[in-house]
Design a protein around this motif. Structure first.
Motif, short mmCIF file in Angstrom:
data_model
loop_
_atom_site.label_atom_id
_atom_site.label_comp_id
_atom_site.label_asym_id
_atom_site.label_seq_id
_atom_site.Cartn_x
_atom_site.Cartn_y
_atom_site.Cartn_z
N ALA A 292 -1.74 -3.82 -14.20
CA ALA A 292 -2.94 -4.27 -14.48
C ALA A 292 -3.84 -4.96 -13.41
CB ALA A 292 -3.04 -5.70 -15.38
N ALA A 293 -3.03 -5.17 -12.28
CA ALA A 293 -3.70 -5.75 -10.99
C ALA A 293 -4.46 -4.84 -10.39
CB ALA A 293 -2.63 -6.44 -10.03
N PHE A 294 -4.35 -3.49 -10.56
CA PHE A 294 -4.94 -2.17 -9.98
C PHE A 294 -5.91 -1.57 -10.93
CE2 PHE A 294 -1.10 -3.23 -7.53
CZ PHE A 294 -1.44 -3.17 -6.19
N THR A 295 -6.76 -0.80 -10.41
CA THR A 295 -7.47 0.06 -11.19
C THR A 295 -6.77 1.15 -11.77
OG1 THR A 295 -8.01 1.43 -9.21
CG2 THR A 295 -9.62 -0.26 -9.81
N PRO A 296 -7.26 1.77 -13.01
CA PRO A 296 -6.12 2.51 -13.71
C PRO A 296 -5.60 3.59 -12.83
CG PRO A 296 -8.24 2.34 -14.92
CD PRO A 296 -8.55 1.56 -13.65
N ALA A 297 -6.02 4.15 -11.57
CA ALA A 297 -5.48 5.25 -10.94
C ALA A 297 -4.49 4.57 -9.93
CB ALA A 297 -6.50 6.10 -10.27
N GLY A 298 -4.56 3.36 -9.78
CA GLY A 298 -3.71 2.83 -8.79
C GLY A 298 -4.27 2.43 -7.43
N ALA A 299 -5.53 2.96 -7.18
CA ALA A 299 -6.10 3.08 -5.61
C ALA A 299 -6.54 1.66 -4.95
CB ALA A 299 -6.82 4.13 -5.64
N TRP A 300 -6.94 0.96 -6.12
CA TRP A 300 -7.60 -0.40 -5.85
C TRP A 300 -7.33 -1.57 -6.56
CZ3 TRP A 300 -11.82 0.17 -2.20
CH2 TRP A 300 -12.26 1.58 -2.09
N LEU A 301 -7.07 -2.54 -5.66
CA LEU A 301 -6.75 -3.77 -6.02
C LEU A 301 -7.85 -4.37 -6.81
CD1 LEU A 301 -4.66 -6.30 -6.31
CD2 LEU A 301 -5.33 -6.99 -4.20
N ALA A 302 -7.74 -5.02 -8.14
CA ALA A 302 -8.81 -5.68 -8.72
C ALA A 302 -8.74 -7.14 -8.67
CB ALA A 302 -8.77 -5.40 -10.13
N THR A 303 -9.60 -7.78 -7.72
CA THR A 303 -9.25 -9.12 -7.45
C THR A 303 -9.69 -10.21 -8.36
OG1 THR A 303 -11.63 -9.37 -6.40
CG2 THR A 303 -9.97 -8.26 -5.09
N GLY A 304 -10.41 -9.77 -9.49
CA GLY A 304 -10.79 -10.75 -10.34
C GLY A 304 -12.13 -11.41 -10.09
#
Length: 599
Positions: free
Chosen positions: A433-445
């Motif tokens: 859940a900390a990353f975008t669905p494809a896992g390429a980007w960290l979602a900082t919140g």
């Protein structure tokens, strides 16, 4: 190039074994002034690692450290890495009820403490920690289940003589860049703390990025006073010093920081916004006490420096004549500012939260550029202001090795790379859940935007939006940042979830109160001073000025002035001085709810 933090540390010690690496300062709360060379530190950490191996420690097992900024911390931490273990730091201010779940979550097999008070915390929770087999403390006080620090290090020295050193060396050689080196538990301002797993590559890549941007060298020196268990002091501090070869002075007593700074004179000062706010308050008060030619010089230096600062922030050239006059007029004042930080400061950095732009601009006008930054435990080095082109209302440009983008909903995304964490310990769902669905980007919140010069401006927290009863959503962070730039307001927190308008809890700026009270011959510590009608009038005027730049739903229609500062000790701030919004709202709920009429 070293592949792990452990091998980088040993390489540093081999290169400069006689150079001082760490100091203890009596001025900072140590028993006496002491110094340790890189060679002495490395030898002590090797003894610690050998003691771990002799105690049955296996690669990948976790060792926790519950201690202040004393020599035991860096010795144990690097010793754990030399034994191919995972090092976990706990806040020394933690209560037993906070220590227990973190030790249980990480499965620590060994815990190192530095005082009887910290040992008492472990004794209170040890029965609930089946994985814990060894406690190391300075004084076991007759407890047969606790090993003294001296006995532990003697055990390590004996183990090195009997061949365990070969096993330690083999573990260092076998360790890989992607192995987890440390766990850092996030401060938990919202929700349950999670252990962010940081591999060796993260530590070394982050240190290299920081050193490149700041131009750090072996001749730089700094103070170590923030908790080692926090990402800033651990990575921006400890491992960056190892990578660069910088000397550090340990300050175990937080309230002795300024004494330590004056005694030591660091060239680099890295702190939280609150430290610079206190410097700002002290310098403004000193400016107010000057008179005659000295007053004119100070005010001229500020005026010239402010013009210069704004040109630099806009990326424009500073005219030579302006630069020359500013330096000539301001040097006596600049010397006073340098003296505040020990006399030798050349670099200052601020992180953990936004430094009010008014504070940063004033200090810059007086010759001290405080470089703001943005990062998070999951990716420490996201953005940093540059010495030659700061932006005091921004967090600066992306760091080397970091790529940013802004999502459609305004969230700041960071491309996954060497500087990114590996995941949350034992929490695969939360890691995904900390990353975008494809896992390429960290979602900082965090919500943010990039300015015309490519610098990041953080505008709020995605999950901290205040939803009003009319459906409007308000981001509190930028409004709170504007409030604390006002001379009368020290701290601010917006309130109003589910209500029909925004209110605020405010505290008064200490320096402003003291000056105001002194002019009126009033006691500055009077319990009811914050209720004085004249003071409340100043606060209302400040709120009105901020409201002028806000949309109608964002405007603060009522406020409460607290009679004291919000503090970590009261549970209202994290150890890094961020608001614990839920805790503050609960503590002040009656006063805040009273602002909303029931009919």
């Amino acid at each position: 190039m070293s592949e792990t933090a452990a091998s980088a540390f040993l390489a540093r010690a081999a290169r400069h074994p006689q150079r001082v690496a760490l100091r203890a300062l009596a001025a900072g709360g140590a028993e006496r002034d002491e110094a340790w060379t890189w060679g002495e530190w490395a030898e002590a950490s090797r003894r610690f690692a050998a003691a771990l191996v002799a105690d049955g420690h296996r690669p990948g097992e976790t060792v926790a450290i519950l201690a202040g900024n004393r020599f035991v911390w860096p010795v144990a931490d690097l010793g754990v890495l030399l034994a191919a273990g995972v090092s976990v730091g706990l806040y020394p201010t933690s209560a037993p009820a906070q220590v227990e779940p973190l030790l249980a979550d990480c499965g620590a097999t060994t815990v190192v403490v530095d005082t009887p008070a910290q040992l008492a915390k472990l004794r209170a929770v040890r029965a609930a920690l089946p994985a814990l087999r060894t406690i190391v403390a300075p004084d076991p006080d007759g407890d047969p289940d606790v090993v003294s620090w001296e006995a532990w290090m003697t055990r390590g020295e004996e183990a090195l003589r009997t061949g365990t050193g070969d096993e330690v060396d083999a573990r260092v050689r076998a360790a890989k860049a992607d192995d987890t080196a440390i766990l850092i538990y996030t401060s938990g301002s919202t929700g349950e703390p999670r252990g962010a797993a940081l591999p060796h590559r993260y530590l070394l890549a982050s240190a290299a990025s920081i050193a490149e941007v700041l131009g750090l060298t072996e001749s730089d020196t700094t103070l170590s006073f923030l908790p080692f268990c926090h990402a800033a002091e651990r990575v921006f501090g400890l491992y960056t010093r190892v990578a660069v070869g910088m000397e550090a002075a340990l300050v175990p007593e937080y309230d002795r920081l300024w004494d330590a700074a004056h005694a030591y004179g660091p060239t680099l000062f890295g702190g939280l916004p609150r430290f610079y706010e206190k410097a700002y308050d002290a310098l403004r008060a000193e400016q107010g006490r000057t008179a005659g030619a000295d007053r004119e010089r100070w005010e001229r230096a500020v005026a010239l420096g402010t013009t210069r600062s704004r040109l630099r922030q806009a990326g424009e050239a500073v005219p030579e004549a302006l630069e020359a006059e500013w330096r000539e007029v301001g040097e006596p004042v600049f010397a006073r500012v340098r003296a505040f930080f020990g006399g030798r400061i050349r670099l200052a950095t601020s992180g953990g939260a936004a430094l009010p732009a008014s504070v940063a601009e004033y200090l810059d006008a007086l010759g001290l550029t405080v470089l703001g930054a943005y990062g998070l435990t999951e990716h420490l080095c996201v953005a940093f202001n540059r010495p030659d082109r700061p932006g005091f209302d921004t967090a600066g440009a992306p760091m080397p090795g970091t790529e940013l983008r802004i999502a459609e909903d305004g969230e700041v995304l960071v491309r996954r790379g060497p500087l990114t964490f590996a995941g949350y310990h034992g929490k695969p769902e939360e890691t995904r859940a900390a990353f975008t669905p494809a896992g390429a980007w960290l979602a900082t919140g965090d919500l943010g935007a990039l300015d015309a010069l490519g610098r990041l401006k953080v505008t709020g927290r995605k999950k901290e939006l205040i939803a009003l009863s009319n459906g409007k959503k308000v981001a509190p962070l930028p409004i709170e940042a504007r409030l604390v730039q006002e001379p009368w307001i020290g701290q601010a927190m917006l309130y109003g979830e589910g209500r029909h308008f925004i209110s605020a809890l405010l505290t008064l700026r200490r320096s402003a109160i003291e000056e105001w009270a002194r002019e009126r011959a009033l006691p500055p510590d009077a319990d009811d001073l914050h209720r004085h009608p004249e003071l409340l009038g100043h606060v209302q005027a400040a709120v009105d000025r901020v409201n002028e730049g806000l949309s109608r739903p964002e405007r603060i229609r009522a406020f409460v002035v607290a009679g004291r500062e919000l503090t970590p000790e009261a549970g209202e701030l994290t150890p890094t001085l961020k608001l614990r919004r839920a805790a503050v709202a609960e503590r002040w709920r009656d006063a805040l709810d009273a602002l909303y009429p029931t009919h």
